[in-house]
Design an enzyme around this catalytic site. Structure first.
Site, PDB file in Angstrom:
ATOM      1  N   ASN A  80       0.919  -1.177   0.000  1.00  0.00           N
ATOM      2  CA  ASN A  80       0.000   0.000   0.000  1.00  0.00           C
ATOM      3  C   ASN A  80       0.930   1.191   0.000  1.00  0.00           C
ATOM      4  O   ASN A  80       1.670   1.376   0.965  1.00  0.00           O
ATOM      5  CB  ASN A  80      -0.873  -0.085   1.256  1.00  0.00           C
TER       6      ASN A  80
ATOM      7  N   ASN B 150      -6.415  10.500  -0.431  1.00  0.00           N
ATOM      8  CA  ASN B 150      -6.486   9.393  -1.383  1.00  0.00           C
ATOM      9  C   ASN B 150      -6.021   9.828  -2.756  1.00  0.00           C
ATOM     10  O   ASN B 150      -5.899  11.029  -3.036  1.00  0.00           O
ATOM     11  CB  ASN B 150      -7.937   8.892  -1.471  1.00  0.00           C
TER      12      ASN B 150
ATOM     13  N   CYS C 174      -5.090   6.386   8.183  1.00  0.00           N
ATOM     14  CA  CYS C 174      -4.405   5.555   7.180  1.00  0.00           C
ATOM     15  C   CYS C 174      -3.350   4.753   7.939  1.00  0.00           C
ATOM     16  O   CYS C 174      -2.270   5.260   8.249  1.00  0.00           O
ATOM     17  CB  CYS C 174      -3.772   6.453   6.115  1.00  0.00           C
ATOM     18  N   GLY C 175      -3.694   3.516   8.236  1.00  0.00           N
ATOM     19  CA  GLY C 175      -2.849   2.713   9.126  1.00  0.00           C
ATOM     20  C   GLY C 175      -1.465   2.439   8.555  1.00  0.00           C
ATOM     21  O   GLY C 175      -0.447   2.655   9.229  1.00  0.00           O
ATOM     22  N   ASN C 176      -1.405   1.991   7.313  1.00  0.00           N
ATOM     23  CA  ASN C 176      -0.095   1.657   6.735  1.00  0.00           C
ATOM     24  C   ASN C 176       0.782   2.909   6.619  1.00  0.00           C
ATOM     25  O   ASN C 176       1.993   2.850   6.888  1.00  0.00           O
ATOM     26  CB  ASN C 176      -0.275   1.015   5.359  1.00  0.00           C
TER      27      ASN C 176
ATOM     28  N   ASN D 205     -14.772   2.532   2.857  1.00  0.00           N
ATOM     29  CA  ASN D 205     -13.815   1.503   2.460  1.00  0.00           C
ATOM     30  C   ASN D 205     -14.491   0.159   2.660  1.00  0.00           C
ATOM     31  O   ASN D 205     -15.131  -0.049   3.708  1.00  0.00           O
ATOM     32  CB  ASN D 205     -12.567   1.591   3.357  1.00  0.00           C
TER      33      ASN D 205
ATOM     34  N   ARG E 207     -11.947   3.433  -0.427  1.00  0.00           N
ATOM     35  CA  ARG E 207     -12.578   4.705  -0.831  1.00  0.00           C
ATOM     36  C   ARG E 207     -11.498   5.585  -1.473  1.00  0.00           C
ATOM     37  O   ARG E 207     -10.447   5.782  -0.885  1.00  0.00           O
ATOM     38  CB  ARG E 207     -13.135   5.373   0.409  1.00  0.00           C
TER      39      ARG E 207
ATOM     40  N   GLY F  97      -4.351  -0.892   6.319  1.00  0.00           N
ATOM     41  CA  GLY F  97      -4.153  -1.036   7.764  1.00  0.00           C
ATOM     42  C   GLY F  97      -5.414  -0.755   8.554  1.00  0.00           C
ATOM     43  O   GLY F  97      -5.831  -1.554   9.398  1.00  0.00           O
ATOM     44  N   SER F  98      -6.047   0.374   8.259  1.00  0.00           N
ATOM     45  CA  SER F  98      -7.280   0.707   9.002  1.00  0.00           C
ATOM     46  C   SER F  98      -8.376  -0.300   8.658  1.00  0.00           C
ATOM     47  O   SER F  98      -9.219  -0.632   9.489  1.00  0.00           O
ATOM     48  CB  SER F  98      -7.721   2.135   8.698  1.00  0.00           C
ATOM     49  N   GLY F  99      -8.325  -0.810   7.414  1.00  0.00           N
ATOM     50  CA  GLY F  99      -9.293  -1.832   7.005  1.00  0.00           C
ATOM     51  C   GLY F  99      -9.098  -3.129   7.770  1.00  0.00           C
ATOM     52  O   GLY F  99     -10.074  -3.796   8.150  1.00  0.00           O
TER      53      GLY F  99
END
Ligand SMILES: N[C@H](CCC[C@H](N)C(=O)O)C(=O)O
Length: 274
Positions: free
Chosen positions: A13, A66, A75-77, A185, A204, A213-215
């Protein structure tokens, strides 16, 4: 005049990171989208901006955009990537990131793995957000997804192990469903055991990514809520695996995984449309 950027990724990502801590850059959503374009620009899933922290205890303020130029609260990653950057720059092992979703504590391990405290999920329909009140554990949509926010809206569809649903078919339809006033997402999850899940995310504003990550955090939270998963789970995505724990003591979600600096570069910003 050229401007420097970092090109980074978390399990594939990928991100362009630019630094506004020493002065604002001439960036607009349209220019961010142009820079994110994989053919006419640098190319990335998300564009990340660093700004001076303005909250006590934070080392940097981070904003996430995005590839279509829309902004995301989380945005985790990318959070792992920024933690790695700040950690190396400042010689610290626990940078604190200020984001629109709040302060995120991070920890840089000796093994190079980075843990981000993504904070608690938001599970109420207004917090996701949804357009009206429905059961967030089973939305009245195709696949009956469960919804949760990690600072950004996620809906997780739990598929049977042999299901061949293509996220590129179903993802856009769900992303733009009117039930999600800010879009969403869409996670496509297949539970292998109480501690192992396969996940693909139609993001999204970015489409199908190699990892989210957040996903992954939202999918573990939704799996636990559905009684399908333990609170600690290995989430395997196309680009690799993350370890996610929804901590019982304080309800925070911890996500651990790698962060890679692919290269640094220079870009002539003023050659991109505003
Ligand atoms: N790739 C990111 C998710 C970005 C979420 C963005 N697509 C949104 O609009 O919320 C992650 O690792 O968490």
């Amino acid at each position: 005049m050229e401007t420097s950027f970092y090109k980074m990724h978390g399990l594939g990502n990928d991100f362009v990171v630019m630094d506004e801590r020493r002065g604002r850059l001439d960036l607009t959503p349209a220019r961010i989208a142009a820079l994110s374009d994989r053919f006419r620009g640098i190319g990335c899933d998300q564009f990340v901006l660093l700004r001076p922290a303005c909250r006590e205890g934070a080392d940097v303020f981070v904003r996430f955009f995005n590839a279509d130029g829309s902004e995301s609260g989380a945005c985790g990653n990318a959070s792992r990537c920024v933690a790695s950057l700040i950690g190396r720059e400042a010689g610290i092992t626990a940078p604190v990131l200020q984001t629109r979703a709040g302060l995120l504590g991070t920890e840089i391990g000796d093994d190079g793995m980075i843990t981000v405290d993504m904070g608690p999920p938001a599970l109420g329909w207004r917090d996701i957000p949804l357009s009206h009140e429905v059961d967030t554990l089973r939305l009245p949509l195709w696949g009956e997804p469960a919804a949760a926010s990690m600072g950004n809206p996620h809906a997780t569809v739990f598929l049977s192990p042999d299901d061949m649903t293509d996220p590129r078919q179903r993802g856009p339809l769900l992303e733009h469903d009117p039930l999600f006033p800010e879009r969403a997402n869409i996670g496509f999850a297949q539970v292998r055991s109480a501690r192992e899940m396969r996940l693909r995310v139609w993001e999204r504003g970015a489409g199908l990514t190699l990892a989210c990550g957040s996903g992954a955090c939202a999918a573990v939270v939704n799996g636990v809520r559905r009684g399908l998963l333990d609170r600690t789970c290995r989430v395997e995505m196309d680009g690799g695996a993350l370890s996610v724990t929804w901590r019982e003591t304080d309800g925070h979600v911890l996500m651990s995984g790698p962060a890679v600096l692919s290269f640094t570069g220079l870009v002539a910003l003023d050659t991109y449309p505003r």
